[in-house]
Each structure stands twice: as structure tokens, then as C-alpha cells.
Design a protein around this motif. Structure first.
Motif, PDB file in Angstrom:
ATOM      1  N   THR A  16       5.849  25.232  55.973  1.00 54.82           N
ATOM      2  CA  THR A  16       5.603  24.494  54.730  1.00 54.82           C
ATOM      3  C   THR A  16       6.880  23.837  54.231  1.00 54.82           C
ATOM      4  O   THR A  16       6.879  22.653  53.859  1.00 54.82           O
ATOM      5  CB  THR A  16       5.032  25.442  53.654  1.00 54.82           C
ATOM      6  N   LEU A  19       7.804  20.840  56.309  1.00 51.93           N
ATOM      7  CA  LEU A  19       6.939  19.682  56.103  1.00 51.93           C
ATOM      8  C   LEU A  19       7.143  19.032  54.732  1.00 51.93           C
ATOM      9  O   LEU A  19       6.713  17.904  54.515  1.00 51.93           O
ATOM     10  CB  LEU A  19       5.480  20.072  56.300  1.00 51.93           C
ATOM     11  N   PRO A  22       9.518  15.495  55.115  1.00 54.37           N
ATOM     12  CA  PRO A  22       8.904  14.174  55.279  1.00 54.37           C
ATOM     13  C   PRO A  22       8.095  13.751  54.049  1.00 54.37           C
ATOM     14  O   PRO A  22       8.065  12.566  53.694  1.00 54.37           O
ATOM     15  CB  PRO A  22       7.981  14.327  56.489  1.00 54.37           C
ATOM     16  N   LEU A  23       7.453  14.706  53.392  1.00 47.85           N
ATOM     17  CA  LEU A  23       6.669  14.379  52.206  1.00 47.85           C
ATOM     18  C   LEU A  23       7.561  13.813  51.103  1.00 47.85           C
ATOM     19  O   LEU A  23       7.233  12.794  50.487  1.00 47.85           O
ATOM     20  CB  LEU A  23       5.929  15.618  51.703  1.00 47.85           C
ATOM     21  N   TRP A  34       4.154   8.871  57.220  1.00 47.98           N
ATOM     22  CA  TRP A  34       3.265   9.882  57.777  1.00 47.98           C
ATOM     23  C   TRP A  34       1.928   9.833  57.067  1.00 47.98           C
ATOM     24  O   TRP A  34       1.850   9.690  55.860  1.00 47.98           O
ATOM     25  CB  TRP A  34       3.862  11.274  57.592  1.00 47.98           C
ATOM     26  N   PRO A  36      -2.047  11.884  56.768  1.00 43.92           N
ATOM     27  CA  PRO A  36      -2.524  13.274  56.782  1.00 43.92           C
ATOM     28  C   PRO A  36      -2.608  13.856  58.190  1.00 43.92           C
ATOM     29  O   PRO A  36      -2.273  15.022  58.406  1.00 43.92           O
ATOM     30  CB  PRO A  36      -3.918  13.176  56.152  1.00 43.92           C
ATOM     31  N   ASP A  38      -0.717  13.168  60.721  1.00 39.43           N
ATOM     32  CA  ASP A  38       0.641  13.496  61.166  1.00 39.43           C
ATOM     33  C   ASP A  38       1.071  14.866  60.645  1.00 39.43           C
ATOM     34  O   ASP A  38       1.683  15.654  61.362  1.00 39.43           O
ATOM     35  CB  ASP A  38       1.633  12.426  60.696  1.00 39.43           C
ATOM     36  N   PHE A  39       0.757  15.138  59.388  1.00 35.42           N
ATOM     37  CA  PHE A  39       1.106  16.435  58.806  1.00 35.42           C
ATOM     38  C   PHE A  39       0.336  17.568  59.467  1.00 35.42           C
ATOM     39  O   PHE A  39       0.888  18.642  59.709  1.00 35.42           O
ATOM     40  CB  PHE A  39       0.868  16.431  57.291  1.00 35.42           C
ATOM     41  N   VAL A  40      -0.930  17.328  59.786  1.00 31.82           N
ATOM     42  CA  VAL A  40      -1.742  18.358  60.440  1.00 31.82           C
ATOM     43  C   VAL A  40      -1.194  18.664  61.832  1.00 31.82           C
ATOM     44  O   VAL A  40      -1.012  19.832  62.199  1.00 31.82           O
ATOM     45  CB  VAL A  40      -3.229  17.920  60.522  1.00 31.82           C
ATOM     46  N   ALA A  42       1.866  18.098  62.989  1.00 34.16           N
ATOM     47  CA  ALA A  42       3.178  18.729  62.847  1.00 34.16           C
ATOM     48  C   ALA A  42       3.028  20.199  62.462  1.00 34.16           C
ATOM     49  O   ALA A  42       3.716  21.070  63.014  1.00 34.16           O
ATOM     50  CB  ALA A  42       4.018  17.984  61.809  1.00 34.16           C
ATOM     51  N   ALA A  43       2.124  20.488  61.548  1.00 30.30           N
ATOM     52  CA  ALA A  43       1.904  21.873  61.129  1.00 30.30           C
ATOM     53  C   ALA A  43       1.405  22.726  62.288  1.00 30.30           C
ATOM     54  O   ALA A  43       1.887  23.843  62.504  1.00 30.30           O
ATOM     55  CB  ALA A  43       0.923  21.922  59.963  1.00 30.30           C
ATOM     56  N   TRP A  81       7.284  16.819  70.610  1.00 31.09           N
ATOM     57  CA  TRP A  81       7.454  16.089  69.355  1.00 31.09           C
ATOM     58  C   TRP A  81       7.992  14.677  69.631  1.00 31.09           C
ATOM     59  O   TRP A  81       7.505  13.700  69.070  1.00 31.09           O
ATOM     60  CB  TRP A  81       8.411  16.858  68.454  1.00 31.09           C
TER      61      TRP A  81
END
Length: 96
Positions: A16, A19, A22-23, A34, A36, A38-40, A42-43, A81
Motif C-alpha cells: 500500500t 503504491l 505513483p498515486l 496510471w 486503475p 495499473d494499480f491492480v 502492480a498490487a 515490471w
């Protein structure tokens, strides 16, 4: 069991926090774009990597073997990545 829960919480908290970078960057620059998805992705990559490293730390007793395995896991994360981000190998997962 409590130790396992603490480690799981630690992994999820670390992902968390990673991430959030980037946010926050998206709020200040147009260089980071990014979505959504991309975040998923990456997570998922970071959580799987965290759990693989945790598994190796718990199961492999020899320090040398543990070091090589963790290094291999981290290099796999970095290469995957980079491939997803810029397509260094030109594979289909990079959209090439």
C-alpha cells in the motif's frame, strides 16, 4: 499464528505504501499516468513477490540458498515490471 498475521499485515501495508507513490505523483505531474488497472497489476505483482519472499524466508534454512532464491524472485519482479512498463523484450504482455 499471530506472527503470520503480522507478516501478512506487513506485506499488505508495504505494498500500500509503495503504491501511494505513483498515486501522489499523478497529482503533481502528467509524467505519471496510471489507471486503475495499473494499480491492480502492480498490487498483484508486489503482493505475490512479498508472499514468495516470505515463503522462502520461512522454508529455506541455508542462508546461501535463501539469498539466491530471494535475489531470483526480486530479479523476476524487476524484469516483469520492466517488460510490462516499456516492453524491453517485445513480448505480447507488453503490448508489442
Amino acid at each position: 499464528m499471530a506472527s503470520l498475521n503480522k507478516r501478512v499485515i506487513g506485506i499488505v501495508l508495504t505494498v500500500t505504501l509503495l503504491l501511494i507513490g505513483p498515486l501522489v505523483a499523478m497529482q503533481f505531474t502528467d509524467e505519471v499516468k496510471w489507471g486503475p488497472f495499473d494499480f491492480v497489476i502492480a498490487a498483484i505483482l508486489l503482493i505475490v513477490t512479498g508472499f514468495l519472499v516470505e515463503f522462502v524466508m520461512r522454508r529455506v534454512k541455508k542462508v546461501g540458498k535463501r539469498t539466491v532464491l530471494i535475489f531470483s524472485i526480486l530479479m523476476g519482479l524487476i524484469l516483469l515490471w520492466a517488460e510490462i512498463a516499456v516492453g524491453i523484450f517485445g513480448s505480447p504482455i507488453a503490448g508489442s
